[in-house]
Design a protein around this motif. Sequence first.
Motif, mmCIF file in Angstrom:
data_model
loop_
_atom_site.group_PDB
_atom_site.id
_atom_site.type_symbol
_atom_site.label_atom_id
_atom_site.label_comp_id
_atom_site.label_asym_id
_atom_site.label_seq_id
_atom_site.Cartn_x
_atom_site.Cartn_y
_atom_site.Cartn_z
ATOM 1 N N GLN A 1 0.823 -1.216 0.000
ATOM 2 C CA GLN A 1 0.000 0.000 0.000
ATOM 3 C C GLN A 1 0.857 1.266 0.000
ATOM 4 O OE1 GLN A 1 -2.595 -0.246 3.388
ATOM 5 N NE2 GLN A 1 -3.418 -2.234 2.793
ATOM 6 N N GLN A 2 2.043 1.190 0.622
ATOM 7 C CA GLN A 2 2.873 2.381 0.807
ATOM 8 C C GLN A 2 3.965 2.548 -0.247
ATOM 9 O OE1 GLN A 2 2.002 4.546 3.216
ATOM 10 N NE2 GLN A 2 0.321 3.147 3.712
ATOM 11 N N PHE A 3 4.361 1.467 -0.890
ATOM 12 C CA PHE A 3 5.480 1.499 -1.827
ATOM 13 C C PHE A 3 5.100 0.812 -3.142
ATOM 14 C CE2 PHE A 3 7.229 1.173 2.479
ATOM 15 C CZ PHE A 3 8.123 2.229 2.517
ATOM 16 N N GLU A 4 5.930 1.053 -4.142
ATOM 17 C CA GLU A 4 5.934 0.190 -5.314
ATOM 18 C C GLU A 4 6.865 -0.977 -4.974
ATOM 19 O OE1 GLU A 4 6.871 1.993 -9.010
ATOM 20 O OE2 GLU A 4 5.202 3.403 -8.959
ATOM 21 N N VAL A 5 6.309 -2.174 -4.836
ATOM 22 C CA VAL A 5 7.064 -3.331 -4.338
ATOM 23 C C VAL A 5 7.496 -4.221 -5.500
ATOM 24 C CG1 VAL A 5 6.949 -5.401 -2.912
ATOM 25 C CG2 VAL A 5 5.904 -3.270 -2.109
ATOM 26 N N PHE A 6 8.786 -4.570 -5.497
ATOM 27 C CA PHE A 6 9.344 -5.499 -6.478
ATOM 28 C C PHE A 6 10.021 -6.639 -5.726
ATOM 29 C CE2 PHE A 6 9.297 -1.230 -8.189
ATOM 30 C CZ PHE A 6 8.739 -1.383 -9.447
ATOM 31 N N VAL A 7 9.863 -7.877 -6.224
ATOM 32 C CA VAL A 7 10.471 -9.029 -5.556
ATOM 33 C C VAL A 7 11.198 -9.888 -6.593
ATOM 34 C CG1 VAL A 7 8.731 -9.102 -3.728
ATOM 35 C CG2 VAL A 7 8.383 -10.455 -5.791
ATOM 36 N N THR A 8 12.236 -10.577 -6.137
ATOM 37 C CA THR A 8 13.005 -11.462 -7.017
ATOM 38 C C THR A 8 12.370 -12.854 -7.041
ATOM 39 O OG1 THR A 8 14.431 -12.188 -5.211
ATOM 40 C CG2 THR A 8 15.106 -10.198 -6.401
ATOM 41 N N ASP A 9 12.815 -13.675 -8.013
ATOM 42 C CA ASP A 9 12.342 -15.071 -8.065
ATOM 43 C C ASP A 9 12.773 -15.821 -6.814
ATOM 44 O OD1 ASP A 9 11.181 -14.647 -10.518
ATOM 45 O OD2 ASP A 9 12.937 -15.319 -11.662
ATOM 46 N N ASN A 10 13.947 -15.487 -6.298
ATOM 47 C CA ASN A 10 14.421 -16.125 -5.067
ATOM 48 C C ASN A 10 13.499 -15.802 -3.900
ATOM 49 O OD1 ASN A 10 16.312 -17.474 -3.290
ATOM 50 N ND2 ASN A 10 16.978 -15.433 -2.638
ATOM 51 N N PHE A 11 13.011 -14.558 -3.851
ATOM 52 C CA PHE A 11 12.076 -14.153 -2.792
ATOM 53 C C PHE A 11 10.788 -14.979 -2.859
ATOM 54 C CE2 PHE A 11 8.491 -11.640 -1.293
ATOM 55 C CZ PHE A 11 8.925 -11.201 -0.052
ATOM 56 N N LYS A 12 10.311 -15.231 -4.073
ATOM 57 C CA LYS A 12 9.052 -15.955 -4.243
ATOM 58 C C LYS A 12 9.126 -17.383 -3.720
ATOM 59 C CE LYS A 12 7.784 -13.245 -8.333
ATOM 60 N NZ LYS A 12 7.551 -13.293 -9.803
ATOM 61 N N THR A 13 10.324 -17.969 -3.726
ATOM 62 C CA THR A 13 10.463 -19.364 -3.250
ATOM 63 C C THR A 13 10.460 -19.464 -1.725
ATOM 64 O OG1 THR A 13 12.898 -19.275 -3.225
ATOM 65 C CG2 THR A 13 11.826 -19.917 -5.301
ATOM 66 N N LYS A 14 10.600 -18.332 -1.033
ATOM 67 C CA LYS A 14 10.713 -18.352 0.427
ATOM 68 C C LYS A 14 9.409 -17.930 1.114
ATOM 69 C CE LYS A 14 15.016 -19.305 -0.315
ATOM 70 N NZ LYS A 14 16.151 -18.513 0.084
ATOM 71 N N GLN A 15 8.300 -18.321 0.552
ATOM 72 C CA GLN A 15 7.005 -17.907 1.089
ATOM 73 C C GLN A 15 6.510 -18.889 2.158
ATOM 74 O OE1 GLN A 15 5.696 -14.791 0.025
ATOM 75 N NE2 GLN A 15 7.829 -14.854 -0.636
ATOM 76 N N ILE A 16 5.306 -18.644 2.659
ATOM 77 C CA ILE A 16 4.684 -19.504 3.665
ATOM 78 C C ILE A 16 4.049 -20.706 2.961
ATOM 79 C CG2 ILE A 16 3.047 -19.623 5.565
ATOM 80 C CD1 ILE A 16 5.288 -17.603 5.997
ATOM 81 N N LYS A 17 4.401 -21.905 3.397
ATOM 82 C CA LYS A 17 3.861 -23.123 2.800
ATOM 83 C C LYS A 17 2.864 -23.794 3.742
ATOM 84 C CE LYS A 17 7.939 -24.312 0.015
ATOM 85 N NZ LYS A 17 8.983 -25.345 -0.242
ATOM 86 N N GLN A 18 1.909 -24.470 3.131
ATOM 87 C CA GLN A 18 0.968 -25.295 3.885
ATOM 88 C C GLN A 18 1.278 -26.753 3.572
ATOM 89 O OE1 GLN A 18 -1.247 -24.423 6.085
ATOM 90 N NE2 GLN A 18 -1.169 -22.202 5.834
ATOM 91 N N PRO A 19 1.608 -27.586 4.581
ATOM 92 C CA PRO A 19 1.891 -29.006 4.312
ATOM 93 C C PRO A 19 0.667 -29.683 3.703
ATOM 94 C CG PRO A 19 2.466 -28.406 6.558
ATOM 95 C CD PRO A 19 1.696 -27.272 5.994
ATOM 96 N N LYS A 20 0.874 -30.408 2.624
ATOM 97 C CA LYS A 20 -0.205 -31.140 1.978
ATOM 98 C C LYS A 20 0.152 -32.617 1.891
ATOM 99 C CE LYS A 20 -2.914 -27.672 1.214
ATOM 100 N NZ LYS A 20 -4.204 -27.582 1.937
ATOM 101 N N MET A 21 -0.842 -33.427 2.186
ATOM 102 C CA MET A 21 -0.631 -34.874 2.148
ATOM 103 C C MET A 21 -0.523 -35.406 0.720
ATOM 104 S SD MET A 21 -0.565 -36.127 5.238
ATOM 105 C CE MET A 21 -1.082 -35.791 6.915
ATOM 106 N N GLY A 22 -1.133 -34.677 -0.226
ATOM 107 C CA GLY A 22 -1.218 -35.248 -1.566
ATOM 108 C C GLY A 22 -2.166 -36.423 -1.525
ATOM 109 N N THR A 23 -1.613 -37.623 -1.681
ATOM 110 C CA THR A 23 -2.399 -38.861 -1.566
ATOM 111 C C THR A 23 -1.906 -39.623 -0.348
ATOM 112 O OG1 THR A 23 -2.715 -38.979 -3.953
ATOM 113 C CG2 THR A 23 -3.079 -40.992 -2.698
#
Length: 685
Positions: free
Chosen positions: A487-509
């Motif tokens: 909201q306050q800035f023009e935000v830019f992120v790298t591809d490396n930043f995108k890989t370090k996000q919050i994950k939700q564990p999934k069982m899959g099958t």
Amino acid sequence: MLVNKIILENLYQDAGEKRTQKAKKYQAARRAKVMEVEYQDSQNFEIRGMVVGSERYRTFVAVKNGEIEDITCTCEDYYKHYSVCKHTLATILEFNQNKTYLEEYGENLEKNFLKPNSNTENYRNFQQMVNVFYQEAVEGIDAEETTLPKVGMIKIEPKIFYDKFSGDMKIEFKIGNKRMYKIKNLSEFYTRMINQEFYRYGEKLQFLHNQETFAEESKPLLDFIMKYAEIIKYANSNSNSNYKYYGKALSETSIIVGNSAMDDLFEVLIGRKVEVQKDYHNDNIEFTEEQPKIEFKLKKIEEEHYVIEPNIEIYKVNIIKGKKYKYILDEEKLYRCSKEFENSNLKLLELFRQNYMTEVKLGKKELSQLFSIIVPKVKNAITIENIPEEEIEKYKPKELIAKVFFDFDKNDYLIADVKFCYEDQEFNPLDETIKLDFPRNMIKETKALNIFRKTGFMLDVRNLRFILPDNDKIYEFLTQDIDYYRQQFEVFVTDNFKTKQIKQPKMGTLGVKVENDLLAINLKEMNIDQKELKEIMEKYSLKKKYHRLKDGSFIDLENNQEIEFLDKLVTGMDLQYKDLEEGEVKLPVYRSLYLNQLLKGIKGTEIEKNAAYKTMVNQLDKEQLEEDIKVPEHLNTILRYYQKTGFKWLKILDQYHFGGILADDMGLRKNHTDVICYCGLCTKW
């Protein structure tokens, strides 16, 4: 005596024994001097005096109709209690006992209209006539006195006393109808109102003290009096033991108007005109929510020099502080300042007054600071005079655009590079070596940089960037703060930043099967490394919000059904967290029922069950028992319905080698020593 005896007694009582004794010593030592007198009689006079103590103190006493209208002194004791001090009392004593004043004012004090002269015997009949008519007049007054005021007829008139040097304010009150009487003792008035007492104030006023007696427009002021008179009453009652010696803790003739009382008083008197005594002069002051006409002008006085000056004399008005608001008092009105006015026009005025300035000079170079720092804060408080608009535009800052670039470094610390942009000018605000020659919006720049500090970023001096090394802060940033930054800035992120996000564990099958009399659970399809499961589950058991994986991303451990399933699987089946690392868990088959209940709590996960598991679970269902298990003929006729259900249940337990004990109270006609066990190892029934 020049001063009425009752007035003196009231003064002694208010002062207390200690102040009274000191006042008498001051008077005896000729340290009190009367400077000015306006005298009518012993119940109507004004005295201004000077008393020499540790320094010189100015005193003032005003008495009207036998009541003390005002009494002030410049000493510290007066400003603590707003009551009689030793200096004012010494002034009164000096006036009352000084021979000069006794000779000047004393000759007419004892005159009596009805006192017979030396020719009384010669004019006895005439004197009798005078007495008859006088008595009739007195009886008429008495009859008038007994007439009680009608309901809603009593009015309250306030009078405010303001000392501009100390900023202190007090308020006194008069009550009545045609003739007004001063409330001499607010504590006693409070008690009369609480007890609904009948009381006589004077020749023209006596009434029953209750709310209904007062005029509607006076009731808010009555509530104000009752609130603060109660404080006075109980403050003084707590100091009763020292009362005679030191005097009262608070004056009972007036209410000291502190911060909270100021706000309350304004609410009561808004829109009204009230008598205010200031510098010994009385004015009718209107209480208003209008904003005062206080403005400042920016003018050009020479080619490269400017001046800011107010449109009023800065000390002509008085600033009064309430608890919620600030007020400005001039010769005609008491203004309640809005928050916008307080933070702009009034703030500038206070700066001028604090620094004893009537004008502020500045040069061309300072204009950019004026328009970037001061003008945005004071809004319309400063107007521009005789300066061309095109000249002003040169010093107004352009629109600021703040950019931020997020990434993670090799230590998985969050880093932020900041750029400020003004049209075609872009620079790093952390680089102090850069020389910039254009007006900047310093307030917006400071606010932008403070956002990083508030969210935990530290300054990386070597790389001139912000850095966030703390995992808790990084997690909070990724889950909450990132939206505010967008909201306050023009935000830019790298591809490396995108890989370090919050994950939700999934069982899959999730695979479940029964083979070789064992129950097998396949967890290999989970989207996280199995080798990290032990550490993840340990964090979950400690009620941590997150776990940071080895790749730098985060696992959310709150409100997570997959993690909750794994935790119940471990704790409910006597496993260890490390048992999950292989990706497959093998358990005794009798754990199937517990597992089946756990599986019902997982939503959105595909569960693959083999035929053996399905058959077993289905057979354990009550309805399936009725179809698949038959009761022997020789028992079928003698067992009740619930007993047949118990028999079928035990047969299923036997079939899958489950353990089971049939309790005594099931009524299967065993003798008292029988216990039937069907663990699969004991003798069959």
